[in-house]
Structure formats: structure tokens, C-alpha cells
Design a protein around this motif. Structure first.
Motif, PDB file in Angstrom:
ATOM      1  N   GLU A  22       0.832  -1.205   0.000  1.00  0.00           N
ATOM      2  CA  GLU A  22       0.000   0.000   0.000  1.00  0.00           C
ATOM      3  C   GLU A  22       0.865   1.254   0.000  1.00  0.00           C
ATOM      4  O   GLU A  22       0.578   2.231  -0.702  1.00  0.00           O
ATOM      5  CB  GLU A  22      -0.923  -0.004   1.219  1.00  0.00           C
ATOM      6  N   VAL A  23       1.927   1.237   0.773  1.00  0.00           N
ATOM      7  CA  VAL A  23       2.822   2.390   0.854  1.00  0.00           C
ATOM      8  C   VAL A  23       3.504   2.631  -0.490  1.00  0.00           C
ATOM      9  O   VAL A  23       3.685   3.775  -0.899  1.00  0.00           O
ATOM     10  CB  VAL A  23       3.849   2.194   1.989  1.00  0.00           C
ATOM     11  N   ARG A  24       3.849   1.572  -1.209  1.00  0.00           N
ATOM     12  CA  ARG A  24       4.489   1.731  -2.526  1.00  0.00           C
ATOM     13  C   ARG A  24       3.607   2.536  -3.475  1.00  0.00           C
ATOM     14  O   ARG A  24       4.095   3.326  -4.271  1.00  0.00           O
ATOM     15  CB  ARG A  24       4.795   0.364  -3.144  1.00  0.00           C
ATOM     16  N   VAL A  25       2.311   2.310  -3.412  1.00  0.00           N
ATOM     17  CA  VAL A  25       1.379   3.035  -4.271  1.00  0.00           C
ATOM     18  C   VAL A  25       1.431   4.527  -3.954  1.00  0.00           C
ATOM     19  O   VAL A  25       1.530   5.362  -4.852  1.00  0.00           O
ATOM     20  CB  VAL A  25      -0.059   2.488  -4.090  1.00  0.00           C
TER      21      VAL A  25
ATOM     22  N   VAL B   5       3.591  10.716  -4.192  1.00  0.00           N
ATOM     23  CA  VAL B   5       4.190  11.742  -3.327  1.00  0.00           C
ATOM     24  C   VAL B   5       5.521  12.200  -3.898  1.00  0.00           C
ATOM     25  O   VAL B   5       5.825  13.395  -3.913  1.00  0.00           O
ATOM     26  CB  VAL B   5       4.379  11.200  -1.897  1.00  0.00           C
ATOM     27  N   GLN B   6       6.316  11.275  -4.376  1.00  0.00           N
ATOM     28  CA  GLN B   6       7.622  11.642  -4.909  1.00  0.00           C
ATOM     29  C   GLN B   6       7.485  12.506  -6.155  1.00  0.00           C
ATOM     30  O   GLN B   6       8.247  13.458  -6.338  1.00  0.00           O
ATOM     31  CB  GLN B   6       8.447  10.389  -5.172  1.00  0.00           C
TER      32      GLN B   6
ATOM     33  N   PRO C 199       8.448   3.279   7.109  1.00  0.00           N
ATOM     34  CA  PRO C 199       8.245   1.841   7.355  1.00  0.00           C
ATOM     35  C   PRO C 199       9.339   0.961   6.741  1.00  0.00           C
ATOM     36  O   PRO C 199       9.771  -0.014   7.359  1.00  0.00           O
ATOM     37  CB  PRO C 199       6.881   1.552   6.715  1.00  0.00           C
ATOM     38  N   SER C 200       9.815   1.315   5.567  1.00  0.00           N
ATOM     39  CA  SER C 200      10.899   0.545   4.949  1.00  0.00           C
ATOM     40  C   SER C 200      12.174   0.657   5.769  1.00  0.00           C
ATOM     41  O   SER C 200      12.876  -0.337   5.985  1.00  0.00           O
ATOM     42  CB  SER C 200      11.173   1.049   3.528  1.00  0.00           C
TER      43      SER C 200
END
Length: 165
Positions: free
Chosen positions: A29-32, A37-38, A81-82
Motif C-alpha cells: 500500500e505504501v508503494r502506491v 508523493v515523490q 516503514p521501509s
């Protein structure tokens, strides 16, 4: 009863397997969100170098900087988180990693919403003027709250009552 997820008793997994699954789901989910954002953050970083930036009013510049700061915070929180996983994965407390990653992800998504609303507000102010920008910002804020967080407070009182973030 809500069908948000099957009861934990229906899953054939250990606590560690559940933590592994939760972390894998959260990271996906964070990857999406990270990609968007970037891109937004990168775009915001180049705006001051545009020739028209000097013509912005002081309030618009403050809004720009607040939006840039929100995008920066979102990127940091969504990357956290990563980093936590990489640093702590051998400590044997996967539940803690999942709990903290979830908190960072939620805070990061809130900052994403702020950055998106701020960017829309700034562009609307430059193009349409303050009254229309205020309406656009209010609609975008309401949409983000409804789309992203509307279900958060309405979980049934049964199996989710003791769930912590």
C-alpha cells in the motif's frame, strides 16, 4: 456484522505469519502512495525556479511552502516503514514493526492529503482567485476525508473494538 475482514479465528496462521502478512500488505500500500508523493514533491521543488514564481503574493508563497513541507513530511513518513523494517527486522518483534509502520503510513497519507489540497489550492488561487480557491480547497479536503478516512470511525463494535493503530 461488517465484512471488513474475516475473523482471525478463520485464518490458519500463527501470530508471526499474521505480522508478516500485515507488513507485506502495508508495504504494498505504501508503494502506491510513495510514487505519487515523490512526483508531487519533485514538481513542488522546481516551482520556485519558474519565472512566474516571483509574481506570487506573500500568502501564496506561504501556501506554497506549507504544501512543500507537507509533501516532504509525507515522503519521509511513507519511507519510514521501509527504514524501520530494514533496521529492526532481526530484532524479533515484527508486531512492533507492523504497529509503527501502520502509524507512519496513516500519518503519511494525511500529509499526502494536505499536500494535494495545498497544491490544488495554490493553483486555484493563481488561476481563479481566492474565493474559488477556497471552494476548491474545501471540496478537495472533503473528498480526501470522505474517500480515505470515512470508514475509519465506523467499524463495528465487535471484533474491531480493541484494535489499535
Amino acid at each position: 456484522m461488517s465484512a471488513l475482514a474475516p475473523p482471525l479465528s478463520e485464518r490458519n496462521e500463527t501470530a508471526l505469519e499474521r505480522s508478516d502478512r500485515h507488513l507485506a500488505e502495508l508495504m504494498q500500500e505504501v508503494r502506491v502512495a510513495q510514487t505519487g508523493v515523490q512526483v508531487l514533491f519533485g514538481f513542488l521543488l522546481i516551482v520556485p525556479f519558474n519565472a512566474r514564481f516571483d509574481s506570487l503574493a506573500a500568502g501564496q508563497r506561504a501556501l506554497y511552502f506549507a504544501t512543500l513541507a507537507a509533501a516532504c513530511a509525507a515522503a519521509m513518513l511513507l519511507i519510514a516503514p521501509s527504514s524501520h523494517h530494514r533496521i529492526l527486522f532481526r530484532c524479533g518483534d515484527k508486531e512492533y514493526i507492523v504497529r509503527m509502520a501502520n502509524r507512519y503510513a496513516i500519518a503519511g497519507l494525511a500529509c499526502v492529503a494536505l499536500a494535494m489540497v495545498g497544491a490544488l489550492l495554490l493553483v486555484a488561487d493563481v488561476i481563479l482567485g481566492s474565493p474559488a480557491a477556497g471552494i476548491a480547497g474545501a471540496v478537495a479536503s472533503g473528498a480526501a476525508l470522505w474517500c480515505w478516512y470515512e470508514r475509519s470511525g465506523s467499524a463495528p463494535s465487535g471484533r474491531y473494538a480493541g484494535t489499535r493503530l
